[in-house]
Design a protein around this motif. Structure first.
Motif, PDB file in Angstrom:
ATOM      1  N   ASP A  20      11.000  39.320  -2.307  1.00 54.48           N
ATOM      2  CA  ASP A  20      10.049  39.323  -1.193  1.00 54.48           C
ATOM      3  C   ASP A  20       8.870  40.223  -1.562  1.00 54.48           C
ATOM      4  OD1 ASP A  20      12.056  37.885   0.093  1.00 54.48           O
ATOM      5  OD2 ASP A  20      12.833  39.655   1.138  1.00 54.48           O
ATOM      6  N   TYR A  21       7.665  39.730  -1.406  1.00 52.42           N
ATOM      7  CA  TYR A  21       6.498  40.534  -1.748  1.00 52.42           C
ATOM      8  C   TYR A  21       5.261  39.978  -1.059  1.00 52.42           C
ATOM      9  CZ  TYR A  21       6.113  36.713  -5.136  1.00 52.42           C
ATOM     10  OH  TYR A  21       6.076  35.463  -5.723  1.00 52.42           O
ATOM     11  N   LYS A  22       4.275  40.834  -0.950  1.00 49.13           N
ATOM     12  CA  LYS A  22       2.967  40.473  -0.413  1.00 49.13           C
ATOM     13  C   LYS A  22       1.916  41.029  -1.356  1.00 49.13           C
ATOM     14  CE  LYS A  22      -0.082  41.483   3.540  1.00 49.13           C
ATOM     15  NZ  LYS A  22      -0.149  42.181   4.859  1.00 49.13           N
ATOM     16  N   GLN A  76      -4.672  36.210   0.049  1.00 47.29           N
ATOM     17  CA  GLN A  76      -3.453  36.923   0.413  1.00 47.29           C
ATOM     18  C   GLN A  76      -2.278  35.975   0.199  1.00 47.29           C
ATOM     19  OE1 GLN A  76      -2.632  39.386   4.227  1.00 47.29           O
ATOM     20  NE2 GLN A  76      -1.702  37.392   4.656  1.00 47.29           N
ATOM     21  N   ARG A 112       1.955  35.795   0.555  1.00 46.28           N
ATOM     22  CA  ARG A 112       3.225  36.367   0.990  1.00 46.28           C
ATOM     23  C   ARG A 112       4.354  35.431   0.586  1.00 46.28           C
ATOM     24  NH1 ARG A 112       1.971  37.251   7.253  1.00 46.28           N
ATOM     25  NH2 ARG A 112       0.803  35.318   6.860  1.00 46.28           N
ATOM     26  N   HIS A 113       5.466  36.020   0.149  1.00 44.27           N
ATOM     27  CA  HIS A 113       6.568  35.208  -0.349  1.00 44.27           C
ATOM     28  C   HIS A 113       7.897  35.824   0.054  1.00 44.27           C
ATOM     29  CE1 HIS A 113       9.571  33.903  -3.404  1.00 44.27           C
ATOM     30  NE2 HIS A 113       8.957  32.744  -3.267  1.00 44.27           N
ATOM     31  N   PHE A 148       6.293  44.762   3.734  1.00 43.56           N
ATOM     32  CA  PHE A 148       5.626  44.109   4.859  1.00 43.56           C
ATOM     33  C   PHE A 148       6.670  43.603   5.855  1.00 43.56           C
ATOM     34  CE2 PHE A 148       6.641  40.895   1.802  1.00 43.56           C
ATOM     35  CZ  PHE A 148       6.885  39.733   2.508  1.00 43.56           C
ATOM     36  N   LYS A 196       8.786  41.272   7.118  1.00 41.16           N
ATOM     37  CA  LYS A 196       9.328  40.005   6.649  1.00 41.16           C
ATOM     38  C   LYS A 196       9.856  39.154   7.798  1.00 41.16           C
ATOM     39  CE  LYS A 196      10.515  42.594   2.537  1.00 41.16           C
ATOM     40  NZ  LYS A 196      11.587  43.218   1.734  1.00 41.16           N
ATOM     41  N   PHE A 204       6.965  37.436   9.452  1.00 37.17           N
ATOM     42  CA  PHE A 204       6.437  36.394   8.580  1.00 37.17           C
ATOM     43  C   PHE A 204       7.332  35.160   8.601  1.00 37.17           C
ATOM     44  CE2 PHE A 204       6.296  34.665   4.118  1.00 37.17           C
ATOM     45  CZ  PHE A 204       5.128  33.952   4.296  1.00 37.17           C
TER      46      PHE A 204
END
Length: 348
Positions: free
Chosen positions: A74-76, A92, A94-95, A225, A227, A230
């Motif tokens: 998980d990252y941004k 941007q 996000r994943h 972030f 999560k 999101f």
């Protein structure tokens, strides 16, 4: 966008199936919007850096760890994409990849508001200037190029992996790896891989003269972030239906190709009708670079070939034996022309 490349003064392309070729192309390639020129001189500096001459397992392990991080964590991030003689834009991304999840969101931070969302092995495009649509693909190709998702053990037969040493970017220490084809038929990459997370922090695509023709540079990384918010954002959205391609056959009959760079193979072939025009399409890839060949009947007698290159993208068009040939690929123009000249049109 890719659609901007299809201009009548450059490409002999039947307008009534331009949309079909665009849809097929989006399945394999990405589209970009840029606004600032790229400094290509950095590529010269890379050639003078010390390097390991032999490929060892540690390099492949590093590349496999990078792939695993991109897919399963998980990252941004915020990053900028730049292209030589073109433009730049910031994004941007996000994943969510941990816990067997596969959600992602790419947001354009400049110009018209555009958003691309990955959900349930489907990528949906939301653009204010056109209708939203979805494609059945498993990652957002506008975020990271195919090289990031490659089978590096397999690629070692056709590419050399060279360690260039340590560097620093996005305020993080990184290891540089150059990926060089063993022939002159394709471009090469330099990757900056984060020492701590193994995320790719910078990706340079170099031409045959080691000049940078496209660059992705991460500006910041955030692993903390929200999560949950999101994930709810992704799951609560309404999505457009997947664009269907009415495949009549799984093989093409109007042409055959005699030259492929080593490592390339056909990954799909479609014969379908679009707006009363029959199109034979073949898509080829080596896991890093791809191209499509699209053949349809043409009423035009002009056999003059047209070639246009923009960044890494090359488009070739010609009419042979009353057949229109369009090749679109992220390969050097010389390679695309070599491929085109090897195509044999089968006469009815």
């Amino acid at each position: 966008m890719i659609a901007n490349l299809f201009k009548a003064e450059f490409i002999v392309l039947p307008l009534k199936w331009m949309k079909a070729v665009l849809i097929i192309t989006l399945c394999c390639f990405s589209f970009y919007v840029f606004s600032e020129p790229l400094n290509t001189s950095v590529g010269d500096d890379l050639d003078s850096m010390p390097r390991q001459s032999a490929i060892d397992e540690s390099v492949i392990t590093l590349l496999n760890n990078m792939k695993n991080t991109v897919l399963n964590t998980d990252y941004k991030i915020h990053f900028v994409q730049q292209e030589s003689n073109g433009y730049s834009n910031t994004f941007q991304y996000r994943h969510l990849g941990a816990n067997n999840e596969n959600y992602a969101n790419l947001l354009y931070l400049e110009g018209a508001p555009k958003e691309i969302i990955l959900h349930n092995d489907t990528v949906s495009y939301f653009q204010p200037e056109s209708e939203s649509f979805s494609l059945a693909i498993k990652h957002i190709i506008e975020a990271f190029p195919d090289i990031i998702y490659s089978d590096f053990n397999k690629l070692s037969e056709y590419y050399d992996f060279v360690l260039l040493g340590k560097s620093r970017t996005a305020n993080r220490n990184s290891q540089l790896v150059r990926i060089i084809p063993k022939d002159k038929d394709r471009y090469n990459y330099v990757l900056w891989i984060d020492d701590d997370s193994n995320l790719p922090l910078r990706i340079d695509l170099l031409d045959l003269n080691s000049k940078i023709i496209k660059q992705i540079k991460v500006l910041d990384v955030n692993f903390d972030f929200d999560k949950h918010a999101f994930k709810n954002y992704i799951e609560d959205r309404d999505y457009p239906i997947i664009i269907p391609i009415n495949k009549e056959k799984q093989q093409v009959n109007s042409w055959q190709i005699d030259f492929l760079p080593k490592g390339f193979s056909e990954i799909s072939a479609y014969n379908f009708d679009f707006d009363k025009t029959n199109i034979d399409t073949g898509i080829f890839s080596d896991g890093v670079f791809s191209f499509s060949v699209n053949v349809s009947k043409s009423p035009l007698a002009n056999k003059l070939a047209n070639v246009i290159a923009q960044g890494e993208r090359t488009i070739y068009s010609a009419n042979i034996n009353h057949m229109n040939i369009v090749i679109i690929g992220d390969l050097p123009p010389e390679t695309i022309e070599h491929i085109a000249n090897s195509i044999n049109i089968k006469l009815p």
